[in-house]
Motif scaffolding. Structure first.
Motif, PDB file in Angstrom:
ATOM      1  N   GLY A  63      72.739 -40.164 -24.041  1.00 50.99           N
ATOM      2  CA  GLY A  63      73.984 -40.832 -23.894  1.00 50.99           C
ATOM      3  C   GLY A  63      74.298 -42.098 -23.393  1.00 50.99           C
ATOM      4  N   ASP A  64      73.059 -42.842 -22.851  1.00 52.96           N
ATOM      5  CA  ASP A  64      72.876 -44.003 -22.279  1.00 52.96           C
ATOM      6  C   ASP A  64      72.758 -45.227 -23.403  1.00 52.96           C
ATOM      7  N   PHE A  65      72.219 -44.852 -24.450  1.00 53.76           N
ATOM      8  CA  PHE A  65      71.740 -45.749 -25.598  1.00 53.76           C
ATOM      9  C   PHE A  65      72.503 -45.310 -26.862  1.00 53.76           C
ATOM     10  N   SER A  66      72.744 -46.394 -27.830  1.00 57.95           N
ATOM     11  CA  SER A  66      73.158 -46.019 -29.010  1.00 57.95           C
ATOM     12  C   SER A  66      71.753 -45.561 -29.942  1.00 57.95           C
ATOM     13  N   ILE A  67      71.911 -45.148 -31.061  1.00 51.41           N
ATOM     14  CA  ILE A  67      70.877 -44.637 -32.077  1.00 51.41           C
ATOM     15  C   ILE A  67      69.993 -46.015 -32.375  1.00 51.41           C
ATOM     16  N   ASN A  68      70.789 -47.083 -32.463  1.00 54.98           N
ATOM     17  CA  ASN A  68      69.797 -48.179 -32.710  1.00 54.98           C
ATOM     18  C   ASN A  68      69.138 -48.708 -31.365  1.00 54.98           C
ATOM     19  N   GLU A  69      69.502 -48.562 -30.307  1.00 53.07           N
ATOM     20  CA  GLU A  69      68.989 -48.846 -29.035  1.00 53.07           C
ATOM     21  C   GLU A  69      67.748 -47.865 -28.933  1.00 53.07           C
ATOM     22  N   SER A  70      68.069 -46.793 -29.036  1.00 50.14           N
ATOM     23  CA  SER A  70      66.868 -45.693 -28.860  1.00 50.14           C
ATOM     24  C   SER A  70      65.616 -45.891 -29.622  1.00 50.14           C
ATOM     25  N   LYS A  71      65.825 -46.469 -30.987  1.00 45.66           N
ATOM     26  CA  LYS A  71      64.887 -46.770 -31.910  1.00 45.66           C
ATOM     27  C   LYS A  71      64.143 -47.939 -31.527  1.00 45.66           C
ATOM     28  N   LEU A  72      64.784 -49.004 -31.147  1.00 45.54           N
ATOM     29  CA  LEU A  72      64.224 -50.180 -30.526  1.00 45.54           C
ATOM     30  C   LEU A  72      63.525 -49.875 -29.196  1.00 45.54           C
ATOM     31  N   LEU A  73      63.893 -48.919 -28.538  1.00 46.01           N
ATOM     32  CA  LEU A  73      63.041 -48.421 -27.217  1.00 46.01           C
ATOM     33  C   LEU A  73      61.724 -47.948 -27.656  1.00 46.01           C
ATOM     34  N   GLN A  74      61.725 -47.131 -28.539  1.00 47.86           N
ATOM     35  CA  GLN A  74      60.761 -46.383 -29.058  1.00 47.86           C
ATOM     36  C   GLN A  74      59.635 -47.048 -29.633  1.00 47.86           C
ATOM     37  N   GLY A  75      60.227 -47.957 -30.407  1.00 51.85           N
ATOM     38  CA  GLY A  75      59.473 -48.703 -31.269  1.00 51.85           C
ATOM     39  C   GLY A  75      58.581 -49.998 -30.257  1.00 51.85           C
ATOM     40  N   TYR A  76      59.538 -50.546 -29.430  1.00 55.04           N
ATOM     41  CA  TYR A  76      58.953 -51.650 -28.859  1.00 55.04           C
ATOM     42  C   TYR A  76      58.784 -51.526 -27.139  1.00 55.04           C
ATOM     43  N   GLY A  77      59.238 -50.298 -26.826  1.00 58.98           N
ATOM     44  CA  GLY A  77      59.098 -50.090 -25.216  1.00 58.98           C
ATOM     45  C   GLY A  77      57.699 -50.085 -24.794  1.00 58.98           C
ATOM     46  N   SER A  78      56.870 -49.824 -25.401  1.00 58.67           N
ATOM     47  CA  SER A  78      55.377 -49.798 -25.173  1.00 58.67           C
ATOM     48  C   SER A  78      54.930 -51.151 -25.034  1.00 58.67           C
ATOM     49  N   LEU A  79      55.134 -51.847 -25.647  1.00 52.05           N
ATOM     50  CA  LEU A  79      54.723 -53.375 -25.924  1.00 52.05           C
ATOM     51  C   LEU A  79      55.278 -54.015 -24.564  1.00 52.05           C
ATOM     52  N   PHE A  80      56.771 -53.760 -24.516  1.00 54.15           N
ATOM     53  CA  PHE A  80      57.283 -54.139 -23.317  1.00 54.15           C
ATOM     54  C   PHE A  80      56.629 -53.787 -21.909  1.00 54.15           C
ATOM     55  N   ALA A  81      56.312 -52.570 -21.766  1.00 55.13           N
ATOM     56  CA  ALA A  81      55.868 -51.983 -20.787  1.00 55.13           C
ATOM     57  C   ALA A  81      54.448 -52.505 -20.484  1.00 55.13           C
ATOM     58  N   ALA A  82      53.477 -52.540 -21.408  1.00 52.31           N
ATOM     59  CA  ALA A  82      52.233 -53.032 -21.276  1.00 52.31           C
ATOM     60  C   ALA A  82      52.520 -54.553 -20.855  1.00 52.31           C
TER      61      ALA A  82
END
Length: 130
Positions: free
Chosen positions: A33-52
């Motif tokens: 409920g915190d993120f839109s569907i598009n934001e959720s997809k972006l986090l799943q796809g790019y979150g590992s790169l940002f975290a690293a």
């Protein structure tokens, strides 16, 4: 003599796996409920790169990754939707914890005087015989 294999962390190895935060979002970003569907997809796809990048596990390999890192560290305003989603995620997990509306501790014995609240109803006779 045994050879010790060192695990080399590569960008491809990190970004292959979808990013998930089981501690803060155990049911996933999309169901929070915190993120839109598009934001959720972006986090799943790019979150590992940002975290690293932020954790220093990998170094930026191109200008795009350098821009991601600068945005994630707050050195510049987010320009892409990936950067905006990451900063929104960071703001959500680092927000201050709210206090309970019911309080956080029980009153001590000195604060509560039970004798004032109890009335003596000894003159009431209740009969349960029928």
């Amino acid at each position: 003599m045994k050879e010790v294999k060192m695990s080399v962390i590569t960008k491809e190895k990190i970004t292959r796996k979808p990013f998930a935060d089981k501690k803060n979002y155990p049911y996933g970003f999309a169901r929070s409920g915190d993120f839109s569907i598009n934001e959720s997809k972006l986090l799943q796809g790019y979150g590992s790169l940002f975290a690293a990048l932020v954790d220093g596990k990998i170094t930026p390999g191109n200008d795009e990754e350098q821009a991601y890192l600068a945005s994630a560290l707050g050195h510049r305003e987010p320009a892409t939707s990936q950067e905006k989603a990451w900063l929104k995620y960071q703001a959500r997990i680092n927000r201050p914890k709210t206090a309970s509306i019911y309080g956080s501790k029980r009153p001590s014995a000195e604060e509560v005087d039970d004798d004032e609240d109890i009335s003596d109803n000894s003159d009431i006779d209740i009969s349960l015989d029928d």
